[in-house]
Write an enzyme that holds these catalytic residues in place. Structure first.
Site, PDB file in Angstrom:
ATOM      1  N   GLU A 262       7.237  -3.336  -6.603  1.00 55.78           N
ATOM      2  CA  GLU A 262       6.685  -2.278  -5.741  1.00 55.78           C
ATOM      3  C   GLU A 262       5.232  -2.670  -5.527  1.00 55.78           C
ATOM      4  O   GLU A 262       4.403  -2.472  -6.404  1.00 55.78           O
ATOM      5  CB  GLU A 262       6.771  -0.919  -6.446  1.00 55.78           C
ATOM      6  CG  GLU A 262       8.155  -0.551  -6.975  1.00 55.78           C
ATOM      7  CD  GLU A 262       9.146  -0.188  -5.886  1.00 55.78           C
ATOM      8  OE1 GLU A 262       8.714   0.170  -4.768  1.00 55.78           O
ATOM      9  OE2 GLU A 262      10.359  -0.268  -6.139  1.00 55.78           O
TER      10      GLU A 262
ATOM     11  N   CYS B 281      -1.018   3.282  -2.645  1.00 53.99           N
ATOM     12  CA  CYS B 281      -0.332   2.133  -2.027  1.00 53.99           C
ATOM     13  C   CYS B 281       0.202   2.488  -0.645  1.00 53.99           C
ATOM     14  O   CYS B 281       0.222   1.663   0.253  1.00 53.99           O
ATOM     15  CB  CYS B 281       0.789   1.671  -2.927  1.00 53.99           C
ATOM     16  SG  CYS B 281       1.896   2.999  -3.394  1.00 53.99           S
TER      17      CYS B 281
HETATM   18  P1  NAP Z   1      -2.368  -5.160 -10.666  1.00 52.16           P
HETATM   19  O1  NAP Z   1      -3.696  -5.756 -10.894  1.00 52.16           O
HETATM   20  O2  NAP Z   1      -1.336  -5.975 -10.005  1.00 52.16           O
HETATM   21  O3  NAP Z   1      -1.859  -4.656 -12.108  1.00 52.16           O
HETATM   22  C1  NAP Z   1      -0.687  -3.911 -12.274  1.00 52.16           C
HETATM   23  C2  NAP Z   1      -0.172  -4.073 -13.684  1.00 52.16           C
HETATM   24  O4  NAP Z   1       0.215  -5.430 -13.909  1.00 52.16           O
HETATM   25  C3  NAP Z   1      -1.214  -3.748 -14.754  1.00 52.16           C
HETATM   26  O5  NAP Z   1      -0.579  -3.102 -15.818  1.00 52.16           O
HETATM   27  C4  NAP Z   1      -1.706  -5.114 -15.145  1.00 52.16           C
HETATM   28  O6  NAP Z   1      -2.264  -5.157 -16.434  1.00 52.16           O
HETATM   29  C5  NAP Z   1      -0.428  -5.917 -15.070  1.00 52.16           C
HETATM   30  N1  NAP Z   1      -0.610  -7.368 -14.958  1.00 52.16           N
HETATM   31  C6  NAP Z   1      -1.712  -8.042 -14.555  1.00 52.16           C
HETATM   32  N2  NAP Z   1      -1.494  -9.384 -14.615  1.00 52.16           N
HETATM   33  C7  NAP Z   1      -0.224  -9.562 -15.065  1.00 52.16           C
HETATM   34  C8  NAP Z   1       0.584 -10.697 -15.326  1.00 52.16           C
HETATM   35  N3  NAP Z   1       0.149 -11.937 -15.134  1.00 52.16           N
HETATM   36  N4  NAP Z   1       1.847 -10.505 -15.765  1.00 52.16           N
HETATM   37  C9  NAP Z   1       2.330  -9.253 -15.938  1.00 52.16           C
HETATM   38  N5  NAP Z   1       1.602  -8.144 -15.727  1.00 52.16           N
HETATM   39  C10 NAP Z   1       0.346  -8.284 -15.286  1.00 52.16           C
HETATM   40  O7  NAP Z   1      -2.463  -3.841  -9.807  1.00 52.16           O
HETATM   41  P2  NAP Z   1      -3.503  -2.657  -9.987  1.00 52.16           P
HETATM   42  O8  NAP Z   1      -4.848  -3.199  -9.628  1.00 52.16           O
HETATM   43  O9  NAP Z   1      -3.339  -2.031 -11.306  1.00 52.16           O
HETATM   44  O10 NAP Z   1      -2.935  -1.612  -8.911  1.00 52.16           O
HETATM   45  C11 NAP Z   1      -3.210  -1.701  -7.554  1.00 52.16           C
HETATM   46  C12 NAP Z   1      -2.064  -2.322  -6.775  1.00 52.16           C
HETATM   47  O11 NAP Z   1      -0.843  -1.636  -7.028  1.00 52.16           O
HETATM   48  C13 NAP Z   1      -2.265  -2.206  -5.278  1.00 52.16           C
HETATM   49  O12 NAP Z   1      -1.931  -3.410  -4.649  1.00 52.16           O
HETATM   50  C14 NAP Z   1      -1.280  -1.121  -4.862  1.00 52.16           C
HETATM   51  O13 NAP Z   1      -0.873  -1.157  -3.527  1.00 52.16           O
HETATM   52  C15 NAP Z   1      -0.167  -1.367  -5.784  1.00 52.16           C
HETATM   53  N6  NAP Z   1       0.699  -0.189  -5.882  1.00 52.16           N
HETATM   54  C16 NAP Z   1       1.956  -0.198  -5.317  1.00 52.16           C
HETATM   55  C17 NAP Z   1       2.786   0.922  -5.376  1.00 52.16           C
HETATM   56  C18 NAP Z   1       4.177   0.917  -4.814  1.00 52.16           C
HETATM   57  O14 NAP Z   1       4.975   1.762  -5.204  1.00 52.16           O
HETATM   58  N7  NAP Z   1       4.529   0.018  -3.923  1.00 52.16           N
HETATM   59  C19 NAP Z   1       2.344   2.062  -6.026  1.00 52.16           C
HETATM   60  C20 NAP Z   1       1.052   2.061  -6.569  1.00 52.16           C
HETATM   61  C21 NAP Z   1       0.259   0.923  -6.502  1.00 52.16           C
HETATM   62  P3  NAP Z   1      -3.822  -4.891 -16.728  1.00 52.16           P
HETATM   63  O15 NAP Z   1      -3.823  -3.725 -17.637  1.00 52.16           O
HETATM   64  O16 NAP Z   1      -4.324  -6.133 -17.400  1.00 52.16           O
HETATM   65  O17 NAP Z   1      -4.512  -4.648 -15.426  1.00 52.16           O
END
Ligand code: NAP
Ligand code: MG
Length: 471
Positions: free
Chosen positions: A245, A279
Site C-alpha cells: 500500500e 496517502c
Molecule cells: P516509509 O519510510 O516507507 O516507512 C514505512 C515503514 O517501513 C516504517 O515502519 C519503516 O520503518 C519501515 N521500513 C523502512 N525501511 C525498511 C526496509 N528496508 N525494510 C522493511 N521495512 C522498512 O514510509 P513512511 O515515511 O513511514 O510513510 C509515508 C509513506 O507511506 C508515503 O509514501 C505514503 O503515501 C505511504 N502511505 C500509503 C498508504 C496506503 O494505504 N497506500 C497509507 C499511508 C501511507 P522506520 O520505523 O525505520 O521508519
C-alpha cells in the site's frame, strides 16, 4: 515522559535481547517525549517462532472464538480511547481534535468492520463437485507508517487475527506510542500467546528481518514506494506474498458545473488535514482553465483560513512529523518556485511565530502536470492547482501519473461525475465526497498491489484451496 521498553512476544512483555533505546521527539516542541527499545534480528526470530508455534491451533479456531476476542479488544479499545488520542497527538503532532477524533475513530471503525465482516464471511463454498476453501496464509509480518498510525495498524492486525493468521507487527519509529497502547489492549483480551506479537525498531533491521525470514509467509506493508520495492526484493527469494500500500498523487477534479468556490475551499482545506500527510490526499486540484483566476482566489482564502499551531490548542493544523519531513517539504516548495509554478498561498519557512516545532505553511501552487511538484508525492500541506480544457482532458491529466491511489470528482450532473470517476485509473474515488469502511482501499500502478478495508482486507491473509471431487 513515556517509556515503552518492552516488546510483546509470545504472550509476554519482554525486554529486547540486546538492550538499545531511542528517543522519540515531539514534533510540536522538538523535545524528547519518550523512549522506546529498538529490537534486533534475534528479537524478530523469537517473535516469528512464537507466531509459528501459535499458528496451528489459532488457524483452527472457530469464527465464534475469534469474534469473542475481537469484541473483547473492542471493549478495551473503547475504554482507552482518550489515551489513544493523546498518544497520536504526541507522536505525530496531530491537533487534539483530530487525534482524539478521526484518528481514534478510524481504529474503532476498522475493528467494528472486521467484526461485521467476520460474522458473515464465506470461508468455504461449493462449486459443482469442487469445494473452495479459504485458509489463513500463516505467519504475517506487518510493517506500518507513521502518518495515520492507528488506521494503518488496524487495517492489518484485525483482519489477520480474524482470518486465523498469526502475526508480528513492526510500527514506525516516529509513531510508536499508539501501537504500544494497542498492543496493551490486545494483550488484555487474553488472545492466545503468539497470535499477536509486536516489537519496535528500525525498518532497516526489523522490517528487513521480517521480509527475508523463511518462516514468514506474507508481508503487508504500507509506506513509501521506495521501501515497498526494497521489501518486495528482499522477500522474493522466499516467495512470500507481499501486499503493498504505497504513495499517491491523487487528482481532485472540479467539473465545470460544480460550485467553484465551495469545492476549491473544501479541496484546499481537505489537503491540509493531518498536515497533508495522507496517502490518498487530493494533492492535484484540477479546475476549468477558464476559471483559474477565481479558483486561485478561493484557494488562497481557504489556505489562509487554515489555522496552524500547537496540537493542544484549537488549531486546524499542527506540525509535520519530523525535521526530516519538514526539510523534504521545504525542498519541494523551493523546487516549485524554481520550476516556475505560481505561488498562491504559503511558501517557504515556518508560519510566523512558529519557529520551534516542525510547522509548515499551508501552501498552494498553480502549475502544470509535468512539474516535479505535480508528479512526486510531497507528503505535506502543499496543493498544486492545474487547469484543464474539457472533461476528457481532466481525465487524461488525472491519469498522467505514476500513482493511482485515489481520485475525487465534484460536479452537479451525476452522470458526468460517474463517467469521469469510472475513467480514473485509481482505486478509491470519491464522488462529491463519500466514505465507507466496507469499500476497498488500495492503489493502481505504483500506488501498490493490495486492497485493504472491509472484506477485501480479508483476502490478503487467505490462501485458496480447491478440494476436488468433494460432492
Ligand atoms: P516509509 O519510510 O516507507 O516507512 C514505512 C515503514 O517501513 C516504517 O515502519 C519503516 O520503518 C519501515 N521500513 C523502512 N525501511 C525498511 C526496509 N528496508 N525494510 C522493511 N521495512 C522498512 O514510509 P513512511 O515515511 O513511514 O510513510 C509515508 C509513506 O507511506 C508515503 O509514501 C505514503 O503515501 C505511504 N502511505 C500509503 C498508504 C496506503 O494505504 N497506500 C497509507 C499511508 C501511507 P522506520 O520505523 O525505520 O521508519
Ligand atoms: Mg520514511
Amino acid at each position: 515522559m513515556r517509556e515503552y521498553l518492552k516488546f510483546y512476544i509470545d504472550g509476554k512483555w519482554v525486554a529486547p535481547i540486546e538492550p538499545k533505546t531511542a528517543n522519540v521527539i515531539n514534533p510540536a516542541t522538538e523535545e524528547i517525549s519518550g523512549r522506546i527499545s529498538l529490537g534486533s534480528v534475534a528479537d524478530v526470530n523469537l517473535a516469528v517462532a512464537a507466531a509459528r508455534a501459535a499458528f496451528s491451533s489459532w488457524s483452527e479456531t472457530s469464527r465464534e472464538t475469534r469474534l469473542e476476542y475481537l469484541r473483547a479488544i473492542k471493549a478495551e479499545y473503547n475504554r482507552r480511547q482518550s489515551e489513544i488520542g493523546d498518544a497520536v497527538r504526541e507522536e505525530i503532532g496531530a491537533p487534539a481534535s483530530l487525534a482524539s477524533g478521526f484518528h481514534t475513530f478510524l481504529g474503532a471503525g476498522h475493528l467494528q468492520t472486521v467484526i461485521e465482516v467476520l460474522q458473515e464471511f464465506k470461508f468455504e463454498e461449493q462449486r459443482g463437485a469442487t469445494r473452495i476453501v479459504k485458509e489463513p496464509i500463516g505467519v504475517c509480518g506487518l510493517i506500518t507508517p507513521w502518518n495515520w498510525p492507528l488506521n494503518q495498524v488496524a487495517v492489518k492486525v484485525f483482519p489477520a487475527i480474524a482470518t486465523g493468521c498469526t502475526l508480528v507487527l513492526k510500527p514506525p519509529q516516529l509513531a510508536p506510542y499508539s501501537a504500544q497502547i494497542l498492543a496493551e489492549i490486545i494483550a488484555s483480551s487474553g488472545l492466545p500467546a503468539g497470535v499477536f506479537n509486536m516489537l519496535q525498531g528500525s525498518g532497516a533491521v526489523i522490517g528487513n528481518a521480517l521480509s527475508t525470514h523463511p518462516d514468514v509467509d506474507m508481508i503487508s506493508f504500507t509506506g513509501s514506494e521506495q521501501v515497498g520495492v526494497e521489501i518486495a526484493k528482499a522477500a522474493a527469494p522466499t516467495v512470500k506474498r507481499v501486499c503493498q500500500e504505497l504513495g499517491g498523487k491523487s487528482a481532485f477534479i472540479i467539473l465545470d458545473d460544480a460550485s467553484l468556490s465551495d469545492n476549491v475551499a473544501s479541496a484546499t482545506s481537505g489537503m491540509m488535514v493531518n498536515s497533508g500527510q495522507t496517502c490518498s490526499a487530493g494533492s492535484r486540484l484540477l479546475v476549468p482553465k477558464a476559471r483559474l483566476d477565481d479558483a486561485a482566489r478561493a484557494a488562497r482564502e481557504a489556505a489562509e483560513a487554515v489555522t496552524v499551531g500547537d496540537p493542544n490548542g484549537n488549531f486546524a493544523m499542527g506540525p509535520v512529523v519530523s525535521k526530516g519531513q519538514y526539510n523534504i517539504i521545504q525542498e519541494y516548495i523551493q523546487k516549485g518556485l524554481d520550476e516556475g509554478a505560481q505561488l498562491i498561498a504559503g511558501g517557504l519557512g515556518p508560519p510566523e511565530g512558529l519557529e520551534k516545532g516542525f510547522y509548515v505553511k499551508p501552501t498552494v501552487f498553480a502549475g502544470t502536470n509535468d512539474m516535479v511538484i505535480a508528479r512526486e508525492e510531497i507528503f505535506g500541506p502543499v496543493l498544486v492547482m492545474i487547469g484543464y480544457g474539457d472533461a476528457d482532458e481532466a481525465v487524461a491529466i488525472a491519469n498522467d501519473s505514476n500513482f493511482g491511489l485515489a481520485g475525487y470528482v465534484s460536479g452537479v450532473d451525476a452522470e458526468t461525475c460517474r463517467s469521469v470517476a469510472r475513467r480514473l485509473r485509481a482505486g478509491w474515488i470519491g464522488i462529491n465526497g463519500g466514505f465507507d469502511f466496507h469499500a476497498a482501499f488500495g492503489g493502481y500502478k505504483r500506488s501498490g498491489n493490495g486492497r485493504e478495508w472491509g472484506e477485501f482486507g480479508f483476502h490478503e491473509y487467505l490462501e485458496i484451496k480447491s478440494l476436488l471431487n468433494y460432492a
